[in-house]
Write a protein that holds these residues in place. Sequence first.
Motif, mmCIF file in Angstrom:
data_model
loop_
_atom_site.group_PDB
_atom_site.id
_atom_site.type_symbol
_atom_site.label_atom_id
_atom_site.label_comp_id
_atom_site.label_asym_id
_atom_site.label_seq_id
_atom_site.Cartn_x
_atom_site.Cartn_y
_atom_site.Cartn_z
ATOM 1 N N ALA A 204 0.824 -1.208 0.000
ATOM 2 C CA ALA A 204 0.000 0.000 0.000
ATOM 3 C C ALA A 204 0.858 1.258 0.000
ATOM 4 O O ALA A 204 0.567 2.226 -0.718
ATOM 5 C CB ALA A 204 -0.944 -0.018 1.199
ATOM 6 N N SER A 205 1.926 1.250 0.780
ATOM 7 C CA SER A 205 2.810 2.415 0.837
ATOM 8 C C SER A 205 3.548 2.607 -0.482
ATOM 9 O O SER A 205 3.749 3.736 -0.944
ATOM 10 C CB SER A 205 3.815 2.260 1.978
ATOM 11 O OG SER A 205 3.147 2.165 3.209
ATOM 12 N N SER A 208 1.171 3.992 -3.016
ATOM 13 C CA SER A 208 0.787 5.363 -2.675
ATOM 14 C C SER A 208 1.804 6.383 -3.165
ATOM 15 O O SER A 208 1.468 7.565 -3.311
ATOM 16 C CB SER A 208 0.609 5.495 -1.157
ATOM 17 O OG SER A 208 -0.504 4.741 -0.721
ATOM 18 N N TYR A 254 -4.961 -2.644 4.703
ATOM 19 C CA TYR A 254 -4.410 -2.133 3.440
ATOM 20 C C TYR A 254 -4.887 -0.701 3.196
ATOM 21 O O TYR A 254 -4.089 0.202 2.912
ATOM 22 C CB TYR A 254 -4.879 -3.059 2.322
ATOM 23 C CG TYR A 254 -4.146 -2.955 1.009
ATOM 24 C CD1 TYR A 254 -3.066 -3.786 0.734
ATOM 25 C CD2 TYR A 254 -4.556 -2.080 0.016
ATOM 26 C CE1 TYR A 254 -2.413 -3.741 -0.487
ATOM 27 C CE2 TYR A 254 -3.913 -2.018 -1.208
ATOM 28 C CZ TYR A 254 -2.838 -2.855 -1.459
ATOM 29 O OH TYR A 254 -2.202 -2.803 -2.667
ATOM 30 N N LEU A 258 -3.037 3.278 2.760
ATOM 31 C CA LEU A 258 -3.045 3.928 1.456
ATOM 32 C C LEU A 258 -3.091 5.452 1.583
ATOM 33 O O LEU A 258 -3.624 5.991 2.557
ATOM 34 C CB LEU A 258 -4.263 3.480 0.638
ATOM 35 C CG LEU A 258 -4.213 2.096 0.002
ATOM 36 C CD1 LEU A 258 -5.573 1.748 -0.605
ATOM 37 C CD2 LEU A 258 -3.116 2.001 -1.066
ATOM 38 N N ARG A 259 -2.574 6.125 0.576
ATOM 39 C CA ARG A 259 -2.673 7.582 0.473
ATOM 40 C C ARG A 259 -4.143 8.008 0.594
ATOM 41 O O ARG A 259 -5.010 7.429 -0.069
ATOM 42 C CB ARG A 259 -2.090 8.015 -0.872
ATOM 43 C CG ARG A 259 -1.669 9.458 -0.970
ATOM 44 C CD ARG A 259 -1.013 9.728 -2.314
ATOM 45 N NE ARG A 259 -2.000 9.725 -3.390
ATOM 46 C CZ ARG A 259 -1.870 9.044 -4.526
ATOM 47 N NH1 ARG A 259 -0.818 8.290 -4.749
ATOM 48 N NH2 ARG A 259 -2.800 9.119 -5.457
ATOM 49 N N GLN A 303 -9.483 5.410 5.540
ATOM 50 C CA GLN A 303 -8.406 5.408 4.539
ATOM 51 C C GLN A 303 -7.324 6.414 4.925
ATOM 52 O O GLN A 303 -7.617 7.577 5.203
ATOM 53 C CB GLN A 303 -8.964 5.746 3.158
ATOM 54 C CG GLN A 303 -7.912 5.724 2.051
ATOM 55 C CD GLN A 303 -8.512 6.010 0.689
ATOM 56 O OE1 GLN A 303 -9.719 5.913 0.498
ATOM 57 N NE2 GLN A 303 -7.672 6.356 -0.259
ATOM 58 N N TYR A 307 -1.197 5.967 6.985
ATOM 59 C CA TYR A 307 -0.341 6.352 5.852
ATOM 60 C C TYR A 307 0.788 7.250 6.325
ATOM 61 O O TYR A 307 0.571 8.188 7.082
ATOM 62 C CB TYR A 307 -1.184 7.070 4.800
ATOM 63 C CG TYR A 307 -0.377 7.683 3.689
ATOM 64 C CD1 TYR A 307 0.314 6.895 2.785
ATOM 65 C CD2 TYR A 307 -0.318 9.074 3.542
ATOM 66 C CE1 TYR A 307 1.053 7.468 1.762
ATOM 67 C CE2 TYR A 307 0.407 9.662 2.517
ATOM 68 C CZ TYR A 307 1.103 8.846 1.635
ATOM 69 O OH TYR A 307 1.827 9.401 0.622
#
Length: 309
Positions: A204-205, A208, A254, A258-259, A303, A307
Motif C-alpha cells: 500500500a505504501s 501510494s 491495506y 493507502l494515500r 483510509q 499512511y
Amino acid sequence: METKSTLYNEFPLFLKRYFSYKVQKISLNAGFTCPNRDGNKGVGGCTYCNNQTFNPDYCRTEKSITRQLEEGKQFFVHKYPEMKYIAYFQAYTNTYGELEDLKRKYEEALSADGVVGLVIGTRPDCMPDSLLNYLEEMNRHTFLLVEYGIESTDDKTLCRINRGHTFCATSDAVERTASRGILTGGHVILGLPGETHESIVAQASVLSRLPLTTLKMHQLQLIRDTRMALEYRQHPEDFHLFNVEEYIDLVIDYVEHLRPDLVLERFVSQSPKELLIAPDWGLKNYEFNHLVQKRMKELGAYQGKKYEM
C-alpha cells in the motif's frame, strides 16, 4: 468518521466530479490479445488468467464494438433512460496493436450514442510514447482513464505468476501516463502465492508513492483451466485462500496504509460460479462493501489512517 462516505474514497463519488448525470461502464472485448500469450513477452499468459472471467455475455469478439455497446446498454436503459456510458476496454491488453487500429477502435466506441468517455485496461509494458501522444490529445476532449494491471509490487511474485514484466515497468508506465495529465488507475490482486498479510499491506505504501488516481483490488481467486489452478492442486501449501473475515481485516489494514486521496473502485471480484474453484464466499460486491464499512466503523478505521509519506 461518522458517515460511510468518509471511510474511504468511493468511485461513484469520484465520477460525480466529472459527470452531473448517472454514468455506467460497459465492458468491451475488442479482439485484442496479450504479449504474454503470443510469444512477444511470453507464452501461456499470467498463471491466474482465464479471460472468460472478465466478460459479460454480450462481450464477444465476433460482435462489433458498436454492437457490444448497444447490447450492454440494454441492461440499464429501461431503469435509467437518461444514463450515459463509459466504454471499458477490458479483455486482454487494450493498447497492444498498431496505432491506427487502436485509434479506430477507441473512436468507434466514442462515436456510439450516449458514450461519454473511455476506460482502457492494459499492461504497464504496452504503452509506447506514440500512443500516449494520441491519448494525451484525446484526453483534452473526453473523459479518459488508463488502468494498468499492476497485480503486485514484488518482483518475485511477478516472476512467479509469469507476469512478464517487473514493478519498475509499472512505475515507469504510471508516471509517464500521469505526467500527460491522463487519469491513471491500477489493479492489484491480494493474496498471490508467497505473499503474507504483512507483505501485502506493505504494498500500500509503495503504490501510494505512484501518481495513481484510482485503485482496484480483489482477492486471489483460483479459476478453472489456469496454470495456477494446477499449481494449487500440486502444492496447496503455497497458497493461503482467505476466508471472508480474514480478507475484510486485510482490506481494512491495506486501506489504512493507502494515500488518503486515492480513489478505491473495488475490494472484491466475482468470477462466474462455473469457473471458480475457490474461495466461494457467496457474497455480492455491495454486500462485501457493507461488511467492510461496518467493520471500519467499529474499529474507527479510515483510509490513510496509518499512511506515512
